[in-house]
Design a protein around this motif. Sequence first.
Motif, mmCIF file in Angstrom:
data_model
loop_
_atom_site.group_PDB
_atom_site.id
_atom_site.type_symbol
_atom_site.label_atom_id
_atom_site.label_comp_id
_atom_site.label_asym_id
_atom_site.label_seq_id
_atom_site.Cartn_x
_atom_site.Cartn_y
_atom_site.Cartn_z
ATOM 1 N N SER A 1 18.270 17.489 4.554
ATOM 2 C CA SER A 1 17.090 17.729 3.721
ATOM 3 C C SER A 1 17.403 18.690 2.580
ATOM 4 C CB SER A 1 15.947 18.291 4.580
ATOM 5 O OG SER A 1 15.439 17.301 5.440
ATOM 6 N N LEU A 2 18.231 19.691 2.868
ATOM 7 C CA LEU A 2 18.623 20.639 1.812
ATOM 8 C C LEU A 2 19.383 19.920 0.706
ATOM 9 C CD1 LEU A 2 19.803 23.691 3.973
ATOM 10 C CD2 LEU A 2 17.652 23.451 2.710
ATOM 11 N N LEU A 3 20.249 18.991 1.091
ATOM 12 C CA LEU A 3 21.007 18.237 0.084
ATOM 13 C C LEU A 3 20.062 17.360 -0.734
ATOM 14 C CD1 LEU A 3 23.656 17.256 -1.174
ATOM 15 C CD2 LEU A 3 23.798 15.535 0.653
ATOM 16 N N GLY A 4 19.138 16.672 -0.072
ATOM 17 C CA GLY A 4 18.207 15.796 -0.774
ATOM 18 C C GLY A 4 17.359 16.544 -1.792
ATOM 19 N N LYS A 5 16.830 17.693 -1.379
ATOM 20 C CA LYS A 5 15.991 18.480 -2.284
ATOM 21 C C LYS A 5 16.823 19.035 -3.447
ATOM 22 C CE LYS A 5 12.638 19.753 1.275
ATOM 23 N NZ LYS A 5 12.100 20.827 2.131
ATOM 24 N N SER B 1 0.832 -1.190 0.000
ATOM 25 C CA SER B 1 0.000 0.000 0.000
ATOM 26 C C SER B 1 0.875 1.253 0.000
ATOM 27 C CB SER B 1 -0.908 -0.003 1.227
ATOM 28 O OG SER B 1 -0.139 -0.018 2.410
ATOM 29 N N LYS B 2 0.330 2.339 -0.486
ATOM 30 C CA LYS B 2 1.039 3.603 -0.532
ATOM 31 C C LYS B 2 1.259 4.112 0.882
ATOM 32 C CE LYS B 2 0.619 8.322 -2.297
ATOM 33 N NZ LYS B 2 -0.254 9.268 -3.021
ATOM 34 N N THR B 3 2.398 4.728 1.113
ATOM 35 C CA THR B 3 2.668 5.290 2.429
ATOM 36 C C THR B 3 2.762 6.804 2.344
ATOM 37 O OG1 THR B 3 5.073 5.094 2.167
ATOM 38 C CG2 THR B 3 3.918 3.222 3.173
ATOM 39 N N VAL B 4 2.425 7.462 3.448
ATOM 40 C CA VAL B 4 2.475 8.924 3.528
ATOM 41 C C VAL B 4 3.137 9.304 4.845
ATOM 42 C CG1 VAL B 4 0.417 9.277 2.107
ATOM 43 C CG2 VAL B 4 0.170 9.002 4.579
ATOM 44 N N ASN B 5 3.571 10.554 4.943
ATOM 45 C CA ASN B 5 4.133 11.041 6.197
ATOM 46 C C ASN B 5 3.063 11.032 7.277
ATOM 47 O OD1 ASN B 5 6.599 11.492 4.983
ATOM 48 N ND2 ASN B 5 6.268 13.687 4.694
ATOM 49 N N ILE B 6 3.419 10.623 8.485
ATOM 50 C CA ILE B 6 2.462 10.663 9.595
ATOM 51 C C ILE B 6 1.970 12.086 9.793
ATOM 52 C CG2 ILE B 6 2.285 10.484 12.113
ATOM 53 C CD1 ILE B 6 3.883 7.916 11.955
ATOM 54 N N ARG B 7 2.902 13.035 9.726
ATOM 55 C CA ARG B 7 2.481 14.448 9.695
ATOM 56 C C ARG B 7 2.339 14.837 8.235
ATOM 57 N NH1 ARG B 7 6.192 18.494 12.800
ATOM 58 N NH2 ARG B 7 4.753 19.880 11.694
ATOM 59 N N ARG B 8 1.120 14.854 7.761
ATOM 60 C CA ARG B 8 0.921 15.116 6.332
ATOM 61 C C ARG B 8 1.148 16.583 5.977
ATOM 62 N NH1 ARG B 8 -3.936 12.879 3.377
ATOM 63 N NH2 ARG B 8 -5.225 13.750 5.041
ATOM 64 N N ASP B 9 1.325 17.434 7.007
ATOM 65 C CA ASP B 9 1.664 18.828 6.731
ATOM 66 C C ASP B 9 3.150 18.983 6.436
ATOM 67 O OD1 ASP B 9 2.050 18.115 9.516
ATOM 68 O OD2 ASP B 9 2.588 20.211 9.860
ATOM 69 N N VAL B 10 3.930 17.922 6.668
ATOM 70 C CA VAL B 10 5.365 17.950 6.381
ATOM 71 C C VAL B 10 5.577 17.412 4.972
ATOM 72 C CG1 VAL B 10 7.628 17.039 7.006
ATOM 73 C CG2 VAL B 10 6.006 17.673 8.801
ATOM 74 N N ASP B 11 5.923 18.299 4.056
ATOM 75 C CA ASP B 11 6.129 17.914 2.659
ATOM 76 C C ASP B 11 7.607 17.613 2.442
ATOM 77 O OD1 ASP B 11 5.813 17.438 -0.018
ATOM 78 O OD2 ASP B 11 5.801 19.561 -0.588
ATOM 79 N N ASP B 12 8.052 16.487 3.008
ATOM 80 C CA ASP B 12 9.460 16.114 2.936
ATOM 81 C C ASP B 12 9.548 14.604 2.766
ATOM 82 O OD1 ASP B 12 12.139 15.723 3.159
ATOM 83 O OD2 ASP B 12 12.338 16.474 5.206
ATOM 84 N N LYS B 13 10.042 14.155 1.627
ATOM 85 C CA LYS B 13 10.098 12.715 1.354
ATOM 86 C C LYS B 13 11.126 12.018 2.244
ATOM 87 C CE LYS B 13 12.051 11.173 -2.350
ATOM 88 N NZ LYS B 13 12.365 10.907 -3.748
ATOM 89 N N PHE B 14 11.977 12.797 2.916
ATOM 90 C CA PHE B 14 12.976 12.203 3.798
ATOM 91 C C PHE B 14 12.501 12.157 5.250
ATOM 92 C CE2 PHE B 14 15.209 14.320 0.284
ATOM 93 C CZ PHE B 14 15.711 13.190 -0.327
ATOM 94 N N TYR B 15 11.280 12.614 5.495
ATOM 95 C CA TYR B 15 10.693 12.519 6.840
ATOM 96 C C TYR B 15 10.498 11.045 7.160
ATOM 97 C CZ TYR B 15 7.239 13.419 10.575
ATOM 98 O OH TYR B 15 6.555 13.478 11.766
ATOM 99 N N ARG B 16 11.075 10.598 8.265
ATOM 100 C CA ARG B 16 11.159 9.159 8.512
ATOM 101 C C ARG B 16 9.883 8.535 9.058
ATOM 102 N NH1 ARG B 16 15.513 8.251 13.009
ATOM 103 N NH2 ARG B 16 16.486 10.005 11.972
#
Length: 414
Positions: free
Chosen positions: A261-265, A3-18
Amino acid sequence: MASKTVNIRRDVDDKFYRYRMPLLTTKIEGKGNGIKTVVPNMSDVARALSRPPTYPTKFFGCELGAQTTFDEKNDRYIVNGAHHPDRLRELLDVFIEKFVLCKSCKNPETDLVILKHGRNEEIIRDCKACGERTDIDMRHKLTTFILKNPPVKVKKGKKRDVAGAADGVGGGGPPVPGSPEGEGDEDVDPGNESDDFLTKKIKAEAAGLSSTATIDNEGWSADTSPEAVKERVAALEAGLANTVLGGDDDGSDDDVNSPYSLLGKWIEEKKEEADDPKAFCVAVYKRATELGIDKKHKAITVISQAIFGAEIVKEVPLYAALFQKMVTSEKHQKALLGGVERLVGLMYPDLVADIPKVLMAFYQFDILEEEVITQWGTHVSKKYVDRDTSKRVRKASEPFLKWLEEADDDDDDE
């Protein structure tokens, strides 16, 4: 298909949020007065939040004014009436805000604790990330249900699997190391401890504490009151300030403004424009150096998530030079494996079956060593993904591990 996964905090738009969870899904059954909404993956969602699946289901009922039904034996959680999945996802965000996230640091690594004051009872969130204890609004109807159906307590002397069984014991998110459970003699890799350097030091200091102290969810004995936690942190900070400032945990990859995060983006933005993989490798290394994290093992985790995509097997040879330059220790290799774990386990679940090919590619370019791969493949860890995903990825790696073992046997025979 996973199934698709999303950030637990969906207000955090960061694919590296663990901290991630499965996207809530719904299924409408029945018709007329008997119509109902079934949440097929409620147990999986609740497990990621470390809460019993009955809690968010009951919360939906409270907010929607609808009756709810729990059939834990058959894993069915039902809200009467027809409800759109987007509406339930919005309500789940509210539940997470009110009953999961620490009010102080907004981290989901929390336990629900019931405190008694005479005849009165109070529910608080005990945060394992910052040590704060924050209150819950006792006016909400769900609190009555929680008091009648409290979280199961952890027995003294045993560690907790923070990703949790379906009953939702305890708190904390996927990254916190847990104890072996269930299948065989699986264990958590000792090298895959918490990212928090200070926490490691606190654990070491706590080893000599009295065995009569209360048990903490990290698996060591200590007084977990806010005052005691702050006292330990203050004492350790005094002696470890220079070490912490120079450690490999400067900045967190969960912080959207951290250098990681800056490096990832930056990699994601520039990769689309890069025509020459070799030149791009040089550019990535220079950018990591500018951010001061070119020698940090967590930089490897971020780079592997950002630079690779659905064609990772073909892309490894293109970017091998970058990893040959930056992966200089066993810790770096484990960080690379962690990034690959997140990539194939969470971002591209269909690639899990290709993990042997991915490992082979890194192995052939002398980026990953046999001993590190073998240790990783036989030790489940929740540092980078949830326990179930970690097991699934390692299960898929078995053909490559077997190949390594047979190759060793052949060498011994010769």
